[in-house]
Design a protein around this motif. Structure first.
Motif, PDB file in Angstrom:
ATOM      1  N   TYR A   1       0.846  -1.199   0.000  1.00  0.00           N
ATOM      2  CA  TYR A   1       0.000   0.000   0.000  1.00  0.00           C
ATOM      3  C   TYR A   1       0.874   1.239   0.000  1.00  0.00           C
ATOM      4  CZ  TYR A   1      -2.785  -3.884   1.567  1.00  0.00           C
ATOM      5  OH  TYR A   1      -3.374  -5.120   1.660  1.00  0.00           O
TER       6      TYR A   1
ATOM      7  N   THR B   1      -0.710   8.091  -1.246  1.00  0.00           N
ATOM      8  CA  THR B   1      -0.671   9.172  -2.220  1.00  0.00           C
ATOM      9  C   THR B   1      -1.021  10.465  -1.487  1.00  0.00           C
ATOM     10  OG1 THR B   1      -3.001   8.981  -2.749  1.00  0.00           O
ATOM     11  CG2 THR B   1      -1.505   7.606  -4.036  1.00  0.00           C
TER      12      THR B   1
ATOM     13  N   LEU C   1      -6.815   7.321  -2.477  1.00  0.00           N
ATOM     14  CA  LEU C   1      -6.569   6.025  -1.862  1.00  0.00           C
ATOM     15  C   LEU C   1      -5.142   5.595  -2.204  1.00  0.00           C
ATOM     16  CD1 LEU C   1      -9.870   4.099  -2.677  1.00  0.00           C
ATOM     17  CD2 LEU C   1      -9.187   5.061  -0.477  1.00  0.00           C
ATOM     18  N   PRO C   2      -4.507   4.784  -1.371  1.00  0.00           N
ATOM     19  CA  PRO C   2      -3.141   4.359  -1.680  1.00  0.00           C
ATOM     20  C   PRO C   2      -3.115   3.504  -2.950  1.00  0.00           C
ATOM     21  CG  PRO C   2      -4.040   3.058   0.112  1.00  0.00           C
ATOM     22  CD  PRO C   2      -5.028   4.157  -0.145  1.00  0.00           C
TER      23      PRO C   2
ATOM     24  N   GLU D   1      -2.439   0.240  -4.530  1.00  0.00           N
ATOM     25  CA  GLU D   1      -2.313  -1.137  -4.040  1.00  0.00           C
ATOM     26  C   GLU D   1      -1.655  -1.965  -5.131  1.00  0.00           C
ATOM     27  OE1 GLU D   1      -6.043  -2.619  -2.510  1.00  0.00           O
ATOM     28  OE2 GLU D   1      -6.353  -0.842  -1.270  1.00  0.00           O
TER      29      GLU D   1
ATOM     30  N   VAL E   1      -7.974  -0.824   0.983  1.00  0.00           N
ATOM     31  CA  VAL E   1      -8.035   0.460   1.671  1.00  0.00           C
ATOM     32  C   VAL E   1      -9.073   1.267   0.899  1.00  0.00           C
ATOM     33  CG1 VAL E   1      -6.776   2.494   2.400  1.00  0.00           C
ATOM     34  CG2 VAL E   1      -5.611   0.294   2.325  1.00  0.00           C
ATOM     35  N   GLU E   2     -10.137   1.622   1.581  1.00  0.00           N
ATOM     36  CA  GLU E   2     -11.330   2.086   0.885  1.00  0.00           C
ATOM     37  C   GLU E   2     -11.862   3.363   1.542  1.00  0.00           C
ATOM     38  OE1 GLU E   2     -13.149   2.634  -1.492  1.00  0.00           O
ATOM     39  OE2 GLU E   2     -13.641   0.618  -2.186  1.00  0.00           O
ATOM     40  N   TRP E   3     -12.721   4.046   0.832  1.00  0.00           N
ATOM     41  CA  TRP E   3     -13.405   5.192   1.423  1.00  0.00           C
ATOM     42  C   TRP E   3     -14.650   4.706   2.140  1.00  0.00           C
ATOM     43  CZ3 TRP E   3     -10.414   9.126   1.694  1.00  0.00           C
ATOM     44  CH2 TRP E   3      -9.578   9.505   0.634  1.00  0.00           C
TER      45      TRP E   3
ATOM     46  N   PHE F   1      -5.560   9.654   7.970  1.00  0.00           N
ATOM     47  CA  PHE F   1      -5.449  10.294   6.659  1.00  0.00           C
ATOM     48  C   PHE F   1      -6.557  11.332   6.537  1.00  0.00           C
ATOM     49  CE2 PHE F   1      -5.481  10.569   2.020  1.00  0.00           C
ATOM     50  CZ  PHE F   1      -4.130  10.412   1.728  1.00  0.00           C
TER      51      PHE F   1
ATOM     52  N   MET G   1     -10.968   7.460   5.357  1.00  0.00           N
ATOM     53  CA  MET G   1     -10.278   6.334   4.722  1.00  0.00           C
ATOM     54  C   MET G   1     -10.238   5.187   5.737  1.00  0.00           C
ATOM     55  SD  MET G   1      -6.489   6.244   3.032  1.00  0.00           S
ATOM     56  CE  MET G   1      -6.738   7.380   1.672  1.00  0.00           C
TER      57      MET G   1
END
Lengths: 660, 355
Positions: free
Chosen positions: A472, A475, A479-480, A482, B129-131, B158, B167
């Motif tokens: 990960y 940024t 979102l990072p 992946e 990793v999501e909103w 974040f 996040m």
């Protein structure tokens, strides 16, 4: 949430000859799930899971109503007997009581003063029932509030009338920093989002809907009480109770919007029980502040819609029967049903799909056939297909080489970052982790792989692991990124690791790759390299620096390789390019070359291939000190090569090599 | 010149000395070869008077077939002797080959993918990793909704996004539902809606870490959207999966439940493979299941609000979705008696090498 309910108690509101096991089986299939039955004396206690939308069933009466609708569908007689409570007589001489909600913070408020309370223990049946439902029996006054909650499904509360002092209960928002002490003696600090009850002097006497306070709670000396029910804003209840960690049963029910009309039933039932059991008398007006009474709602649904969602053809009469048994009013004109939703269901039933659920569950999901969806051809995105295909291929290949697949957590500890000097590299941190071990989203697989070696030292001599997982990369504001990486780790030797790397590239038919010196900060300077094709970096490999090996607490040497899965996908081929089989004889000659700084193995091969067109194959035989021995195969495509010709070719190769 | 009787005598005595197949091959050449002794004798025919030639020929032929017979019998003898007396300990280990291992979760995921591939479901991958929006709001769970309690969630340190919220680490694969709807919509010409048949198998995260929970686990999500999709299609798909994955004798059932992102919602049970759905074995309660059934997954018809989040008109289209725990399905299938779930992800070689 789960609630425990007594079957004997339920049967006060349900006429049935169903066995407890039948109730468990059929209610679970069509209604609330009865997870467990426990026999206690001559009673059976149901442990029932109440889903958040069905707060109307979180009670003896609510459960009985469901049972009465469901059991007859399984040919078991069952009839619902609703609770009947009457209005109490109000005395002529009234004790003062002022309840107010000037800011309209609640949906409904109910209160009454009762006097001549005979405080004592509860009758045995109440004590037993409360205990069976996991509620502690305290005294008959407190017990009645809990008994009414379990029976009707609406939380209730009682104050000591004399300890409130002012006879006033005013709802207001708390001030930031204001404090209260709960009835179990805990001090809580409030914010301006919380709602409290004030006795009119600025003193807080309750945290409504959640928990009472120490200064107004019933004590052994109590003789006069205020019986009180509020329908506070569920959102406020939830926020406050979550923040303060006060997850009382009252709060978990109140945050799920119990029917404010039910509050009145609970209120009258409570008064009845206080009169009967605590010998109390009504001493004031009944205060009922209910500015916007909740009314039944209406919903229209067509027969076609019901049939389309259930996949079967239902009879209109059956639909009417089911809905009526659940307490809905139904009018049918042509193929449209006009449904009146009772107030205890309006929070849950608001769209036609909700009616589909009601009809289908009681009709019985087991009565619906199993049908596969109609087949369609769908184009799967190429990237997704390749991603999973190559993962499978690599995994099986490495497994067959004797490596063990490991799956590590995506999160790593600060300690692991620091041990590898990665503390300064930006990585996503978990805000509410539950353990130091899982604090950061890993940007690199290396720390986890090194830990795999460390954790397994002493368990087996040879350790060879691989993992394919996402990393990960943070940024700026998105979102990072992946990215899938393949990581390989061993405690064996550089040659073993390099052999795995070579074999993998060969398995994937990546023939054009180059090995170059690399400068990975964690790997020993002269014992590392990167695999490239043109300008693309596929991955890197090498031996972990002693410094980091020690920082990670590893005893044996550690060899690591990391590949970028996207790059392997880019260059992997399903089949190698076919070279025509040469039917003419080859001459095999051995060549020993001394390696130098500028002449490594890869370079030797490159020069050899350039120097001779007849060179068809090169085998690596041996390396001793700096000398590499190769076996060269010479052949021609149109005739047998002679030994002399082959020797000439070899001489050309040697000449060109000697220039380095 | 050698008489036929002498030839035969020597042939008979010599064959007795032969011990191996190569010796027998030599013997055959010596007697029956092109320049063998039979042919040498036969050459004498020119010295035999014409009237006796026929008889001579006959006796040579007889000698030849007798020798052939001798060879044939000897060969049979030797062939049967050849494999005798070669005792080895067949229970000794053979040459050692490397044997690695795949993580059992990998094997399970692969099997699940294949089962769904056969009925036309494509496998997709969506962010871990999501909103907050994709994990909750888009699934009809607005901020502050108590249903969010069922999905305890890790949040990341974040900056919040104005549109998508916080996040987080996705607590379920359902976050991929709306993403898939939007992906399909994007790849379609305006106004045209392709059917959806998707599975999404991925890592999910929840803040629980004890004997029965790991903070990272895997789920697989199925999503089907099309015209005229109904409950029977969900039942059919789950039934197909259960029979392929757990075995043909298994049955499934739906029970009412509640999820914000489906309406109606169901919990899926599969019949127990140990007591065969009876809940008891020889009159005793089955230790593996709850009265004959094992809880497997949550599911339902996609809520119209979720379809709307994905840009799909709920008046025209409908769908179903389900979510399974991979680890749970795996343990139920193999009757894998893991007394501690944490062993799956702590990398202990003594666990990994068993698969």
């Amino acid at each position: 949430m789960n609630i425990k309910l007594s079957y004997n108690w339920i049967k006060e509101y349900l006429e049935t000859d169903a066995t407890p096991q039948q109730v468990q089986k059929y209610l679970s299939l069509s209604g609330p799930s009865v997870e467990k039955i426990t026999k206690v004396g001559n009673d059976y206690i149901f442990d029932v899971e109440i889903t958040s939308n069905r707060i109307d069933t979180v009670s003896v009466i609510g459960f009985a109503r469901e049972a009465a609708a469901i059991l007859p569908r399984y040919d078991i007689k069952a009839k619902f007997k609703d609770l009947k409570v009457g209005e109490p007589t109000i005395p002529e001489k009234k004790l003062p009581l002022k309840i107010d909600d000037p800011k309209k913070l609640t949906r409904r408020l109910l209160g009454v003063v009762m006097f001549d309370v005979e405080l004592g223990s509860s009758p045995l049946y109440i004590e037993e029932r409360l205990q069976a439902c996991d509620v502690r029996s305290l005294n008959n006054v407190i017990d009645i509030t809990n008994y009414v909650m379990l029976e009707t499904g609406h939380p209730t509360h009682v104050f000591d009338y004399d300890r409130v002092k002012t006879t006033e209960l005013i709802l207001r928002k708390a001030k930031s920093g204001e404090k209260l002490v709960t009835l179990d003696g805990k001090e809580m600090q409030l914010t301006e989002n919380d709602v409290v009850i004030d006795d009119g002097t600025g003193r807080i006497v309750d945290l409504p809907g959640i928990m009472g306070t120490e200064n107004s709670v019933v004590t052994n000396a109590t003789r006069r009480i205020i019986f009180f029910i509020e329908s506070n804003n569920p959102y406020v209840i939830r926020q406050t109770s979550m923040r303060l960690g006060l997850r009382s049963m009252a709060a978990t029910i109140n945050e799920k919007r119990p029917d404010p009309n039910l509050a009145k039933t609970a209120f009258l039932r409570g008064i009845e029980l206080f009169e009967k059991i605590s010998k109390a008398k009504v001493g004031s007006e009944i205060v009922d502040i209910y500015p916007k009474p909740l009314r039944p709602t209406q919903l229209k649904i067509s027969l076609d819609f019901l049939n389309a969602k259930t996949g079967i053809k239902l009879s209109p009469q059956e639909i009417v029967n089911i809905l009526e048994s659940l307490g809905f009013g139904v009018k049918k004109t042509a193929n449209i049903f006009t449904i009146e939703v009772p107030t205890f269901r309006v929070e849950d039933v608001s769209i036609p799909e909700d009616i589909v659920e009601e009809v289908a569950r009681v009709y019985g999901y087991h009565n619906l056939p199993n049908v596969l969806p109609p087949p369609v051809y769908l184009q799967s995105p190429k990237e997704a297909e390749e991603l999973f295909a190559i993962q499978t291929k690599i995994k099986y290949f490495l497994k067959n080489l004797g490596l063990r697949e490991v799956l590590n957590y995506s999160m790593i500890s600060k300690e692991m970052l620091d041990a590898n000097d990665l503390g300064k590299v930006q990585q996503l941190r978990l805000k509410n982790s539950i353990s130091e071990e899982i604090s950061y989203m890993r940007r690199f697989l290396l720390p986890s792989l090194i830990k795999n070696i460390k954790d397994n030292e002493g368990k087996k001599d040879t350790l060879r692991f691989f993992e394919i997982s996402k990393t990960y990369k943070p940024t700026e504001s998105e979102l990072p990124v992946e990215e899938y990486k393949l990581g390989i780790v061993t405690n064996t030797s550089f040659s073993d690791l390099k052999g795995i790397v070579d074999a993998l590239l060969s398995e994937l038919h990546i023939s054009e790759s180059q090995i170059q010196k690399d400068n990975h900060p964690l790997l020993i300077v002269d014992k590392q390299g990167k695999v490239t094709v043109g300008r693309d970096r596929l991955g890197e490999f090498g031996q972990l620096k002693t410094e980091y090996r020690l920082k990670n607490g590893v005893k044996s040497e550690v060899f690591l390789a990391i590949f970028d899965l996207a790059m392997l996908i880019k260059y992997a081929k399903a089949l190698a390019r076919y070279k025509p089989i040469n039917v003419f004889a080859s001459v095999l000659l051995d060549l020993t070359v001394e390696e130098t700084e500028s002449l490594n193995y890869q370079k030797i091969l490159e020069i050899a291939k350039k120097s001779s067109k007849a060179l068809s194959e090169i085998e690596f035989l041996d390396k001793f000190n700096n000398k590499v021995t190769l076996r060269l195969h010479f052949s021609l495509s149109n005739r047998n090569i002679t030994e002399e010709e082959a020797k000439e070719e070899l001489k050309d190769i040697q000449n060109n090599l000697s220039k380095y | 010149m050698q008489s036929i009787s002498e030839l035969m005598a020597s042939a008979k005595s010599e064959i007795k000395k032969i011990k191996t197949l190569p010796e027998l091959e030599g013997y055959e050449i010596e007697y029956l070869g092109r320049n063998g002794r039979i042919n040498v004798v036969l050459e004498d025919i020119k010295n035999i008077p014409t009237e006796k030639r026929k008889e001579f020929g006959k006796s040579v032929n007889l000698a030849k077939t007798t020798i052939q017979e001798l060879i044939k019998n000897k060969q049979k003898d030797l062939v049967s002797q050849e494999d005798k007396g070669q005792f080895i300990d067949i229970t000794l280990p053979g040459r050692k080959y490397p044997k690695g291992s795949l993580h059992p979760v990998t094997t399970t995921i692969e099997e699940i993918s294949k089962i769904f591939e056969k009925i036309g479901f494509i496998r997709m991958s969506y962010p871990e990793v999501e909103w907050e929006y994709y994990s909750f709001e888009s699934l009809n769970m607005p901020i502050g909704h108590p249903a969010r309690d069922d999905f305890e969630t890790f949040f990341l340190d974040f900056a919040e996004d104005k549109k998508y919220g916080k996040m987080l680490l996705t607590p379920h694969t359902s976050s991929g539902q709306v993403r898939e709807m939007l992906r399909v919509a994007k790849s379609e010409a305006r106004g045209k809606q392709s059917p959806i048949r998707m599975i999404n198998i991925a890592k999910c995260y929840r803040p629980n870490w004890d004997v029965t929970h790991t903070p990272m686990f895997h789920q697989f999500e199925g999503l089907c959207v099309d015209k005229n999709i109904n409950i029977t299609h969900l039942k059919g798909t789950i039934d197909y999966f259960a029979k392929k994955f757990f075995g043909e004798a298994r049955e499934i059932r739906l029970r009412p439940h509640h999820f914000q992102f489906t309406e109606p919602s169901f919990e899926i049970d599969v019949s127990c493979g140990v007591c065969f759905g009876k809940g008891e074995i020889n009159g005793k309660k089955c230790k593996v299941c709850k009265s004959g059934w094992l809880e497997l997954a949550g599911s339902g018809l996609v809520h119209p609000n979720v379809l709307k989040s994905g840009g799909i008109d709920p008046e025209k289209y409908s769908g179903w979705a389900f979510g399974f725990g991979v680890e749970r399905a795996m343990m139920m299938k193999e009757d894998l008696q893991l007394n501690d779930m944490r062993v799956l992800y702590n990398g202990d070689i003594r666990f990994l090498e068993q698969f």
